[in-house]
Design a protein around this motif. Structure first.
Motif, mmCIF file in Angstrom:
data_model
loop_
_atom_site.group_PDB
_atom_site.id
_atom_site.type_symbol
_atom_site.label_atom_id
_atom_site.label_comp_id
_atom_site.label_asym_id
_atom_site.label_seq_id
_atom_site.Cartn_x
_atom_site.Cartn_y
_atom_site.Cartn_z
ATOM 1 N N SER A 93 59.905 9.773 0.715
ATOM 2 C CA SER A 93 60.108 9.594 -0.523
ATOM 3 C C SER A 93 58.862 9.007 -1.370
ATOM 4 O O SER A 93 58.007 8.366 -1.038
ATOM 5 N N GLU A 94 58.767 9.793 -2.689
ATOM 6 C CA GLU A 94 57.704 9.244 -3.505
ATOM 7 C C GLU A 94 57.904 7.490 -3.718
ATOM 8 O O GLU A 94 56.963 6.909 -3.776
ATOM 9 N N GLU A 95 59.270 7.255 -3.809
ATOM 10 C CA GLU A 95 59.441 5.768 -3.926
ATOM 11 C C GLU A 95 58.976 4.991 -2.835
ATOM 12 O O GLU A 95 58.135 4.089 -3.215
ATOM 13 N N LYS A 96 58.951 5.354 -1.645
ATOM 14 C CA LYS A 96 58.741 4.693 -0.543
ATOM 15 C C LYS A 96 56.937 4.532 -0.652
ATOM 16 O O LYS A 96 56.469 3.677 -0.058
ATOM 17 N N ARG A 97 56.468 5.826 -0.572
ATOM 18 C CA ARG A 97 54.948 6.147 -0.827
ATOM 19 C C ARG A 97 54.253 5.026 -1.663
ATOM 20 O O ARG A 97 53.481 4.434 -1.412
ATOM 21 N N ASP A 98 55.010 4.932 -2.895
ATOM 22 C CA ASP A 98 54.281 4.184 -3.967
ATOM 23 C C ASP A 98 54.557 2.609 -3.844
ATOM 24 O O ASP A 98 54.055 1.954 -4.532
ATOM 25 N N ASP A 99 55.427 2.172 -2.845
ATOM 26 C CA ASP A 99 55.739 0.836 -2.823
ATOM 27 C C ASP A 99 55.005 0.191 -1.590
ATOM 28 O O ASP A 99 55.683 -0.062 -0.668
ATOM 29 N N VAL A 100 53.848 0.127 -1.717
ATOM 30 C CA VAL A 100 53.258 -0.477 -0.877
ATOM 31 C C VAL A 100 53.565 -1.716 -0.177
ATOM 32 O O VAL A 100 53.647 -1.913 0.966
ATOM 33 N N ALA A 101 53.661 -2.715 -1.353
ATOM 34 C CA ALA A 101 53.988 -4.233 -0.761
ATOM 35 C C ALA A 101 55.225 -4.133 0.226
ATOM 36 O O ALA A 101 55.324 -4.982 0.964
ATOM 37 N N ASN A 102 56.020 -3.209 -0.168
ATOM 38 C CA ASN A 102 57.334 -3.588 0.727
ATOM 39 C C ASN A 102 57.701 -2.154 1.436
ATOM 40 O O ASN A 102 58.710 -2.130 2.092
ATOM 41 N N GLY A 103 56.562 -1.336 1.656
ATOM 42 C CA GLY A 103 56.950 -0.048 2.269
ATOM 43 C C GLY A 103 56.471 -0.441 4.172
ATOM 44 O O GLY A 103 56.472 -1.591 4.321
ATOM 45 N N CYS A 104 56.278 0.472 4.625
ATOM 46 C CA CYS A 104 56.222 0.811 6.187
ATOM 47 C C CYS A 104 54.818 -0.036 6.459
ATOM 48 O O CYS A 104 53.776 0.368 5.992
ATOM 49 N N ALA A 105 54.850 -1.014 7.344
ATOM 50 C CA ALA A 105 53.568 -1.811 7.743
ATOM 51 C C ALA A 105 52.682 -0.844 8.490
ATOM 52 O O ALA A 105 51.484 -1.023 8.623
ATOM 53 N N MET A 106 53.321 0.138 9.043
ATOM 54 C CA MET A 106 52.726 1.161 10.109
ATOM 55 C C MET A 106 51.878 1.936 9.195
ATOM 56 O O MET A 106 50.531 2.191 9.423
#
Length: 196
Positions: A93-106
């Motif tokens: 999702s765009e939301e997950k992509r844009d939330d670097v601080a809380n997104g996927c560490a990988m």
């Protein structure tokens, strides 16, 4: 002044959580130990009381971030485990992509981990294996034809790469960034045997 075991544990947790967030936002090499200590409300001396090196902190912070991602993928929501389709939709999702601080560490550290030490690479590898195992389990449960392990590895790689690439082009070409997410979602769905 001696710090209680409970306070020491709280300090360690604060350091790991803060480092995990800062490393996702700016990369392992993009943030120093003094900054991590300050952001956690501690001194960099306190950091070295818990970790022998920045690399040791980075490995634990990466493991922490990967565990959170794994829990998101395997924890029931609204009374049921997320389906493979829901996992793909959410991750890409765009939301997950844009939330670097809380997104996927990988996805945040994919290109950087190769330049780090073996301990950090080992944590990343463990996280990747966990992610692929989740996809492999879904593929097996839905009796998708083909080699489930190979397909799971391809899906995990595609998702991580798509987020990293979409973030890389977002500022210059937002439409391309979104196209990357849509194309990766479609391709991952095809690998997973979704009907178009």
């Amino acid at each position: 002044m001696k710090v209680s075991k409970e306070k020491a544990a709280q300090n360690r947790t604060a350091l790991v959580e803060t480092a995990a967030r800062l490393f996702r936002e700016r990369g392992i090499d993009g943030v120093g130990v003094a900054e991590i200590g300050k952001a956690a409300g501690l001194t960099h001396g306190a950091l070295y009381a818990h970790f022998p090196s920045k690399e040791a902190l980075a490995a634990e912070a990466l493991a922490h971030g990967l565990q959170i991602s794994h829990e998101r993928m395997t924890t029931p929501h609204d009374g049921h485990l997320p389906s493979l389709s829901e996992l793909l939709d959410s991750y890409l999702s765009e939301e997950k992509r844009d939330d670097v601080a809380n997104g996927c560490a990988m996805a945040a550290s994919a290109s950087e981990v190769g330049r780090q030490d073996e301990t950090i690479s080992a944590r990343y590898s463990e996280g990747f294996e966990l992610m692929a195992a989740v996809f492999e389990k879904h593929l097996a449960a839905h009796k998708v034809k083909g080699d489930h392990r190979q397909k799971a590895v391809a899906i995990a790689s595609a998702l991580i790469g798509a987020i990293a690439t979409s973030r890389a082009v977002l500022k210059a070409q937002p439409e391309l960034a979104n196209e990357i997410l849509r194309a990766a979602r479609r391709a991952a769905g095809e690998i997973a045997g979704e009907k178009s």
